[in-house]
Design a protein around this motif. Structure first.
Motif, PDB file in Angstrom:
ATOM      1  N   VAL A  16      18.239  -0.052 -26.273  1.00 41.16           N
ATOM      2  CA  VAL A  16      17.134  -0.991 -26.490  1.00 41.16           C
ATOM      3  C   VAL A  16      15.804  -0.324 -26.146  1.00 41.16           C
ATOM      4  O   VAL A  16      14.826  -0.426 -26.896  1.00 41.16           O
ATOM      5  N   TRP A  20      12.703   0.293 -28.701  1.00 41.61           N
ATOM      6  CA  TRP A  20      11.342  -0.174 -28.429  1.00 41.61           C
ATOM      7  C   TRP A  20      10.356   0.990 -28.425  1.00 41.61           C
ATOM      8  O   TRP A  20       9.264   0.890 -28.977  1.00 41.61           O
ATOM      9  N   THR A  23       9.494   2.428 -31.970  1.00 46.03           N
ATOM     10  CA  THR A  23       8.831   1.572 -32.957  1.00 46.03           C
ATOM     11  C   THR A  23       7.325   1.794 -33.026  1.00 46.03           C
ATOM     12  O   THR A  23       6.686   1.364 -33.992  1.00 46.03           O
ATOM     13  N   TYR A  82       1.837  -8.457 -27.972  1.00 45.86           N
ATOM     14  CA  TYR A  82       2.040  -7.765 -29.245  1.00 45.86           C
ATOM     15  C   TYR A  82       0.762  -7.717 -30.080  1.00 45.86           C
ATOM     16  O   TYR A  82       0.543  -6.759 -30.833  1.00 45.86           O
ATOM     17  N   THR A 219      11.875  -3.495 -36.637  1.00 43.62           N
ATOM     18  CA  THR A 219      11.282  -4.270 -35.550  1.00 43.62           C
ATOM     19  C   THR A 219      11.841  -5.688 -35.469  1.00 43.62           C
ATOM     20  O   THR A 219      12.067  -6.208 -34.371  1.00 43.62           O
ATOM     21  N   ALA A 223      14.469  -4.252 -32.861  1.00 44.80           N
ATOM     22  CA  ALA A 223      13.583  -4.253 -31.703  1.00 44.80           C
ATOM     23  C   ALA A 223      13.320  -5.653 -31.150  1.00 44.80           C
ATOM     24  O   ALA A 223      12.820  -5.781 -30.026  1.00 44.80           O
ATOM     25  N   THR A 224      13.647  -6.702 -31.901  1.00 46.35           N
ATOM     26  CA  THR A 224      13.403  -8.061 -31.424  1.00 46.35           C
ATOM     27  C   THR A 224      14.709  -8.846 -31.304  1.00 46.35           C
ATOM     28  O   THR A 224      15.163  -9.140 -30.201  1.00 46.35           O
ATOM     29  N   ALA A 227      17.556  -6.676 -29.651  1.00 47.43           N
ATOM     30  CA  ALA A 227      17.202  -6.361 -28.270  1.00 47.43           C
ATOM     31  C   ALA A 227      17.361  -7.577 -27.360  1.00 47.43           C
ATOM     32  O   ALA A 227      17.908  -7.472 -26.253  1.00 47.43           O
ATOM     33  N   TYR A 247      14.484   0.607 -18.540  1.00 42.35           N
ATOM     34  CA  TYR A 247      13.361   0.239 -19.392  1.00 42.35           C
ATOM     35  C   TYR A 247      12.129   1.097 -19.138  1.00 42.35           C
ATOM     36  O   TYR A 247      11.251   1.195 -19.989  1.00 42.35           O
ATOM     37  N   GLU A 250      11.178   3.745 -21.781  1.00 46.86           N
ATOM     38  CA  GLU A 250      10.626   3.396 -23.094  1.00 46.86           C
ATOM     39  C   GLU A 250       9.445   4.274 -23.508  1.00 46.86           C
ATOM     40  O   GLU A 250       9.429   4.811 -24.623  1.00 46.86           O
TER      41      GLU A 250
END
Length: 298
Positions: A16, A20, A23, A82, A219, A223-224, A227, A247, A250
């Motif tokens: 994950v 992320w 992307t 975002y 994504t 990624a969404t 994830a 994490y 990333e």
């Protein structure tokens, strides 16, 4: 069996973090053709539909006013994160954006002290100092001057930190799937609204290039939706501290992806800044073990 489940969870969460981080480059290419807010609106709408289909089988609970309000609150912070990140990518590099966004891991403990009145740890202040120094070397020394894109991405890090903070507050009070579905739809609605107010959306024929379609597919679904599903399903098999450390990788994946696929190069000062920021992320999550009280026999 426990070891196998824990290893599977850690490797899945590492995947994950890799998704992320990777992307940043593809989103940066996509928003050259599709406006940033409109891109986020489509991305989160597709992800929300998929998570809703999965969540319908995972939970039988009916949304309440409190759970909807909590999901909307999280959605607002997620939208801001975002929105700032995607627009910021118009003005800064993928590798810088990845590391500045990663500062959210360091900001969370500071906000916990201020908002949740948690007891301050010395490591939090040390992490803040190291992270600030790293940000200086990354953005001011030998890589490129600080620009509006860097500022927007830093605002993104603040928004993501607030999202993490309030997710921790709401997750124990409401069903995780309901919170996820509501917040993803909230991000989609707010993104489309922002696009209508601030963007001139071109014809579909001009927007739907190969780069845009690839970015939306990766994504939205990986990624969404993917994830969120992996995190919700597998985090129970590992510890929160290990998840935070996983994490923290990333931005490293963001820099590696930018290096191999976008030709971005960091100077020696920039690399040193990245190392400092990554160290600050780890320091912010590190909690020294308490010494056991000695037992005196009489």
């Amino acid at each position: 069996m426990k070891i196998k489940s824990s290893l599977t969870a850690d490797l899945s969460l590492l995947l994950v973090a890799c998704i992320w981080g990777s992307t940043f480059v593809i989103v940066q290419k996509a928003i050259q053709f599709m406006p940033p807010h409109f891109f986020n609106g489509v991305r989160f709408f597709l992800a929300a539909l998929l998570v809703a289909l999965i969540g319908r089988k995972m939970t039988r609970l009916v949304p309440t006013k409190r759970s909807i309000a909590a999901g909307v609150t999280l959605g607002v912070f997620l939208f801001l994160g975002y929105a700032f990140q995607t627009v910021g990518l118009l003005y800064t590099s993928s590798s810088k954006a990845g590391f500045i966004t990663g500062l959210s891991v360091m900001i969370v403990p500071l906000l916990s002290i201020w908002i949740l009145k948690e007891t301050a740890r010395k490591t939090v202040y040390a992490a803040a100092a190291v992270g600030t120094a790293g940000l200086y070397f990354l953005t001011f020394s030998g890589f490129s001057s600080f620009n509006q894109g860097d500022l927007l991405v830093f605002c993104c890090a603040l928004a993501f930190a607030l999202h993490i903070l309030f997710t921790g507050r709401f997750s124990g009070q409401h069903d995780a799937w309901l919170l996820t579905i509501v917040q993803l739809f909230t991000v989609s609605i707010l993104s489309f609204s922002a696009s209508g107010l601030f963007e001139n959306v071109p014809d579909a024929g001009k927007m739907l290039t190969a780069d845009v379609m690839l970015a939306l597919f990766i994504t939205a679904f990986f990624a969404t939706a993917f994830a969120f599903f992996v995190q919700t399903k597998l985090q129970q098999y590992t510890t929160a501290s290990r998840v935070a450390l996983i994490y923290a990788s990333e931005p490293v994946f963001a820099a590696l992806t930018a290096y191999f696929f976008a030709g971005e190069r960091l100077s020696s000062a920039g690399i040193f800044g990245c190392v400092l920021i990554l160290s600050a992320m780890l320091m912010a999550e590190w909690k020294p073990a308490r010494k056991k009280e000695s037992i005196v026999s009489h």
